[in-house]
Enzyme design. Structure first.
Site, mmCIF file in Angstrom:
data_model
loop_
_atom_site.group_PDB
_atom_site.id
_atom_site.type_symbol
_atom_site.label_atom_id
_atom_site.label_comp_id
_atom_site.label_asym_id
_atom_site.label_seq_id
_atom_site.Cartn_x
_atom_site.Cartn_y
_atom_site.Cartn_z
ATOM 1 N N GLU A 150 0.624 -1.165 0.033
ATOM 2 C CA GLU A 150 0.061 0.248 0.175
ATOM 3 C C GLU A 150 0.658 1.193 0.069
ATOM 4 O O GLU A 150 0.508 2.230 -0.871
ATOM 5 C CB GLU A 150 -0.877 0.150 1.267
ATOM 6 C CG GLU A 150 -1.850 0.975 1.246
ATOM 7 C CD GLU A 150 -2.906 1.022 2.330
ATOM 8 O OE1 GLU A 150 -2.534 0.195 3.282
ATOM 9 O OE2 GLU A 150 -3.811 1.929 2.452
ATOM 10 N N ASP A 151 1.929 1.383 0.623
ATOM 11 C CA ASP A 151 2.562 2.393 0.906
ATOM 12 C C ASP A 151 4.155 2.643 0.362
ATOM 13 O O ASP A 151 4.662 3.642 0.415
ATOM 14 C CB ASP A 151 2.789 2.715 2.441
ATOM 15 C CG ASP A 151 1.429 2.628 3.220
ATOM 16 O OD1 ASP A 151 0.645 3.296 2.658
ATOM 17 O OD2 ASP A 151 1.571 2.383 4.467
#
Ligand code: MN
Length: 477
Positions: free
Chosen positions: A61-62
């Site tokens: 996600e990051d």
């Protein structure tokens, strides 16, 4: 093949590199967080794949790391887990308004639970992630604190309870309740401390009496006090009109014995020492709670009129009550992971049948098979029911909802034109309360218009608002 140490170390190195230059709100390097999640999962005794996925849970996600990178390095199973956790967190994104946020989170969460039912380890990683986030919540701005605390209280603590992870449930609930209602938290915390202090002396006496009596019967035991959690006291007081005299388990002693026979023997010994309270003997050994919790409970009154609850259980039961599903993973790790791989699920602990059911249902739905959803006992949020459109979409409604609530929930155009309803394939009427697992088909007609008499056949605020709005605009036109 890489050794255990190697794989975990590799994952740590990979996460460190990926999160390089990122920081948490506390100012610390971001890697602190995945490493904390790793530690929690290790404490819970989770298997290696889960630990690795925990280390990498925020990378897709990051960071620039992709799912296929993870798959290449650590295999299918780890990639599946990371993907699941990523999906769970994206389901929460973009929900800014707290009033719609929570119901939506619960919705999405449950939908995802069914989708991820194959591998409950995804939820365990998510719980570890949340535990660390709530432990470090003070670094966030106050509005975010409240939001995350509320969500933890309403979604994650019940989930921990559902998995019988008692210790986790208490920590999640108390840490977040402190942010949701700080004044009440302090008030109740002090109340519990005061109560415990006043009872200290007589508790010591009771402990000694019980140990002595059990010894005479040759029952070896460990005895300890359990402190009631602030949040559970808060909930109980709400149920009993804030009357603390009606809370009978403020003080509880836990007795851990060797085996089931000793549990019942110890119960007899305690009842011969003190007067048991009527209707307060609970046999969760013969009849475990739905989350698998087992114990004997009894509340007694001492000679000096103190009310004390006893909880009697074996070591295994105790371990399971504290650590729940995580404990079963620990004991069954090899078996369980093997069976996951083979798609077999019958080796889950029998007292967690709801997970088995969830998994079977997910599998059947995927294969396009018909399933008897009525039998799925998925009531994570007890006040909710799950009903289904004929196509199999899941709609959750509050317990008590009626067909019009369902119709307006699908779309106000559908609600406005209802002429009838079929429940589980049979014609029914609009007063019929919907039940868990019902398949609901709304019949509509273009010529139908909303009726004010429908107001009496509606349960949810949402549907009432929509209907009132329509009735008003019809009157004005
Ligand atoms: Mn995280």
């Amino acid at each position: 093949m890489a050794t255990t140490e190697n794989r975990v170390e590799k994952a740590v190195a990979m996460a460190k590199k990926a999160h390089e230059g990122q920081f948490r709100k506390t100012g610390e390097p971001y890697i602190i967080h995945p490493l904390a999640v790793k530690k929690i999962l290790e404490e819970w005794g989770m298997d290696e794949d889960t630990i690795i996925a925990g280390i990498l849970h925020d990378t897709v996600e990051d960071t620039k790391l992709s799912l296929s990178d993870i798959k290449k390095e650590f295999g299918e199973s780890v990639a599946f887990l990371v993907d699941g956790v990523t999906k769970l967190s994206t389901a929460r994104n973009g929900m800014r308004d707290i009033d719609t946020y929570l119901p939506e989170t619960k919705d999405n969460f449950l939908r995802l639970m069914i989708a991820l039912g194959d591998d409950i380890r995804v939820l365990i990683i998510k719980l570890a992630d949340r535990l660390h986030n709530i432990r470090t919540l003070s670094a966030l701005p106050p509005d975010k604190q409240k939001k995350i605390a509320k969500e933890t209280l309403e979604v994650f603590a019940p989930l921990a309870d559902r998995l019988n992870m008692g210790r986790l449930r208490v920590e999640l609930a108390d840490l977040s309740f402190k942010y949701v209602d700080p004044r009440r938290f302090e008030e109740l915390k002090n109340m519990i401390e005061k109560y415990n202090k006043s009872a200290e002396k007589s508790l010591k006496k009771i402990e000694a009496e019980v140990i002595e009596a059990l010894k005479k019967e040759k029952i070896s035991c460990e005895i300890s006090g359990r402190v009631k959690s602030v949040y559970s006291l808060h909930k109980k007081l709400a149920k009993h009109d804030q009357n603390i005299n009606e809370i009978y388990d403020l003080i509880a002693l836990r007795i851990i014995v060797e085996d089931v026979t000793d549990c019942y023997l110890a119960l007899g010994v305690i009842h011969s020492l003190y007067t048991p309270m009527n209707g307060r003997i609970k046999d969760y050994i013969a009849m475990p709670k739905q989350n698998g919790y087992q114990s004997l409970h009894t509340t007694i009154i001492t000679k000096d009129k103190r009310v004390v609850e006893f909880q009697i259980r074996t070591k295994e039961m105790h371990e399971y009550a504290e650590r729940g599903l995580a404990a079963s993973f620990y004991y069954n790790e090899q078996k369980l992971t093997e069976n996951y791989k083979k798609g077999k699920i019958e080796h889950l602990p029998t007292n967690l049948l709801w997970i088995t059911e969830l998994q079977m249902t997910a599998a059947k739905l995927r294969e396009g098979k018909k399933v008897d959803l009525k039998k799925l006992k998925l009531n994570l949020f007890a006040d909710k029911i799950f009903v289904y459109t004929p196509k199999g979409d899941i709609i959750d409604l509050p317990n008590g909802a009626l067909p019009l609530d369902f119709a307006y929930r699908l779309h106000s155009e559908i609600g406005d034109h209802v002429v009838g309803v079929k429940i589980n394939g049979k014609m029914s009427n609009l007063n019929k309360k919907l039940e868990q697992g019902d398949i609901v088909e709304i019949l509509t007609s273009k010529n139908q218009t909303p009726k004010s008499s429908w107001l009496g056949k509606i349960f949810t605020h949402h549907a009432r608002q929509k209907l009132l709005h329509r009735l008003n605009s019809n009157n004005n036109s």
